[in-house]
Design a protein around this motif. Structure first.
Motif, mmCIF file in Angstrom:
data_model
loop_
_atom_site.group_PDB
_atom_site.id
_atom_site.type_symbol
_atom_site.label_atom_id
_atom_site.label_comp_id
_atom_site.label_asym_id
_atom_site.label_seq_id
_atom_site.Cartn_x
_atom_site.Cartn_y
_atom_site.Cartn_z
ATOM 1 N N ARG A 43 1.829 -4.491 -13.649
ATOM 2 C CA ARG A 43 2.930 -3.906 -12.887
ATOM 3 C C ARG A 43 3.788 -2.964 -13.722
ATOM 4 O O ARG A 43 4.524 -2.136 -13.174
ATOM 5 N N GLU A 91 -1.856 4.168 -3.446
ATOM 6 C CA GLU A 91 -0.680 3.300 -3.544
ATOM 7 C C GLU A 91 -0.356 3.099 -5.015
ATOM 8 O O GLU A 91 -1.240 2.779 -5.818
ATOM 9 N N THR A 107 1.159 0.628 -7.182
ATOM 10 C CA THR A 107 1.551 -0.780 -7.130
ATOM 11 C C THR A 107 2.335 -1.201 -8.369
ATOM 12 O O THR A 107 2.600 -2.385 -8.570
ATOM 13 N N PRO A 139 6.679 4.044 -6.568
ATOM 14 C CA PRO A 139 5.963 2.878 -6.046
ATOM 15 C C PRO A 139 5.865 2.934 -4.520
ATOM 16 O O PRO A 139 6.817 3.317 -3.845
#
Length: 397
Positions: free
Chosen positions: A274, A303, A305, A340
Motif C-alpha cells: 500500500r 486502479e 490501490t 488512489p
C-alpha cells in the motif's frame, strides 16, 4: 540489510563540506555516479544537503567559507565535548555562497529522470530544522523562508519535501506544492512518558500547518525513530505504527539501512503493498484488426490501490512485436498525479505505417524518459524480463 525487500529510492545525506570542498568545485561527478548507480539498481536518487552535525568534525561546511570571513557560532552537543562551528545564516557571505550551490545543483539536476526528490535541508543539525541542545539560535523566519525559496526556484520540476518541525516553513512549503518529511516514526514514548512524536507532534503539526492534503501534490516521507528493531525491543505496536504512516499517505519509509526485526517481514510486505502508489491494470479493450498507419483506440481501466499518487512523469507506451518487426509507440499519457482510486483511459494510438502486415502481440510498458525502457512495475501478473506486459494479439491487415 534489505535482503530481497524492494527499494525504489537511494537516499543520501551530504554535508556541504563534502559537496563543495573547494569554492566553486562542486562534486558533480559524485552526483553523476550516484544517479547512474541508482538507475542501474532500479532506483532513483534522493538527497539532502546539511550544514551542521555532531560527528567529530569541527565544521560541516567548507573551510573556505569561514576563511572568507563568514560569521558563525561554536557549539557542543552530546559527543564528548567536541566543539563544532556552524555559519550564521543571516550573513550575506553564507547566503551568497550557499544559495549559489543550491542553484547550481538545480541547474544541472532539476528534472533529471533519475532524481527522486530533494529534501529541503540546509537549516539546523543534520539539515533537520532545529538546533536542539546546542544553544545556537535558529535563523530568523525571514531567512528560513528565503532558504526554502531558493530550493523552490532551483528545483521547480523535482519533488521536494520539507521537515515537519518548522511551522512557518511547513506552511510555506506545502502552499508551494512540497510534501513533508518526519524523522521519528514509531516513537511511542522513547523520549518521555508523557509525550511522543506519534501522538503529540505529528497530528497537531499537520493540522496547524495545513498539510493534511499536501500528499496530493508532494510526497510524504517517514524515517524511523531509532530503527524498527527498537520498536520491537520496546514492545511497541508495529502494525499500528506502519498503518499510521499509511494513514498519512506515505510514499517513503526509511529504516536507516537497518534490518527489519525478526518475525516482522509479513507486516512489512503488507505495508509495501500500500505504500506510495500501486497501479492495477483491470481491463484493456481494443480492435484486434487495424491497418498500418491507421489509428486504434485503446480503452483501459486502472486502479491505484496505494495511498498516494506517483510524483514523476512515467509514460504509458504500447509496443507491437511480431515476426515481421517491432515498434514502440510512446504516448503522452503520464501516470504522474494518479490519485488512489479508479481511472479510465481512452487512448487513440497511431500504428506505424512502416510495419508490415501480419500478426503481432500488443505489449504495455510504463517507461522512463531516461532510456525509453519500461520502469514502473504494475500490480498484475505477466511482466516479462524486459519489463513489458503482454496484452493480446493484433492483426495488421
Amino acid at each position: 540489510n534489505l535482503g530481497d525487500i524492494p527499494s525504489a529510492s537511494a537516499y543520501y545525506r551530504f554535508y556541504w563540506s563534502q559537496v563543495e570542498p573547494v569554492e566553486g568545485g562542486i562534486a558533480f561527478a559524485m552526483f553523476d555516479s550516484l544517479l547512474a548507480r541508482a538507475h542501474n539498481a532500479g532506483q532513483m536518487l534522493a538527497f539532502r544537503i546539511m550544514c551542521a552535525g555532531t560527528n567529530r568534525d569541527y565544521m560541516h561546511v567548507p573551510a573556505w567559507l569561514k576563511e572568507k570571513g563568514c560569521r558563525g557560532y561554536e557549539y557542543t552537543r552530546g559527543d564528548g565535548g567536541v566543539k563544532h562551528w556552524v555559519p550564521d545564516m543571516e550573513d550575506p557571505l553564507f547566503q551568497e555562497a550557499h544559495f549559489r550551490l543550491i542553484r547550481e545543483l538545480g541547474r544541472r539536476y532539476d528534472g533529471h529522470p533519475d532524481l527522486d526528490l530533494v529534501d529541503i535541508g540546509t537549516v539546523g543539525l543534520w539539515g533537520e530544522w532545529h538546533m536542539s541542545g546546542t544553544g545556537v539560535e535558529m535563523p530568523t523566519e525571514a531567512t528560513r523562508l528565503k532558504i526554502i525559496d531558493v530550493y523552490l526556484e532551483a528545483f521547480p520540476k523535482t519533488p521536494k519535501v520539507m521537515l515537519i518541525g518548522d511551522e512557518p516553513g511547513m506552511v510555506y512549503a506545502v502552499k508551494n506544492s512540497c510534501g513533508w518529511r518526519a524523522d521519528c516514526l514509531g516513537d511511542m514514548g522513547g523520549f518521555s512518558d508523557t509525550w511522543n512524536h506519534m501522538e503529540n507532534m505529528y497530528p497537531p503539526q499537520v493540522e496547524k500547518t495545513g498539510a493534511a492534503d499536501a500528499w496530493k501534490a508532494g510526497p510524504v516521507a517517514f524515517e524511523t525513530c531509532w530503527t524498527m528493531q527498537k520498536w520491537q525491543d520496546e514492545n511497541w505496536n508495529i502494525p499500528y505504527i506502519l498503518d499510521y504512516a499509511l494513514d498519512f499517505h506515505a510514499s517513503y519509509l526509511n529504516n536507516k539501512s537497518s534490518k527489519v526485526p525478526e518475525g516482522t517481514r509479513p507486516l512489512i510486505d503488507n505495508m509495501l503493498a500500500r505504500l506510495g502508489y500501486r497501479l492495477v491494470l483491470k481491463r484493456v479493450e481494443y480492435d484486434g484488426a487495424v491497418s498500418p498507419g491507421g489509428t486504434v483506440t485503446i480503452s483501459s481501466s486502472w486502479e491505484n490501490t496505494g495511498v498516494a499518487p506517483p510524483y514523476h512523469d512515467f509514460y504509458l507506451a504500447w509496443r507491437l512485436e511480431g515476426d515481421n518487426g517491432s515498434r514502440t509507440i510512446q504516448t503522452d499519457t503520464s501516470i504522474k498525479g494518479w490519485l488512489p482510486g479508479p481511472l479510465n483511459l481512452e487512448q487513440p494510438v497511431v500504428i506505424p505505417g512502416s510495419l508490415p502486415k501480419g500478426d503481432y502481440t500488443l505489449l504495455l510498458g510504463v517507461i522512463s524518459t531516461s532510456d525509453g525502457e519500461p520502469w514502473v512495475k504494475l500490480a498484475v501478473e505477466g511482466r516479462r524480463g524486459d519489463g513489458w506486459y503482454s496484452i493480446g494479439p493484433v492483426r495488421l491487415k
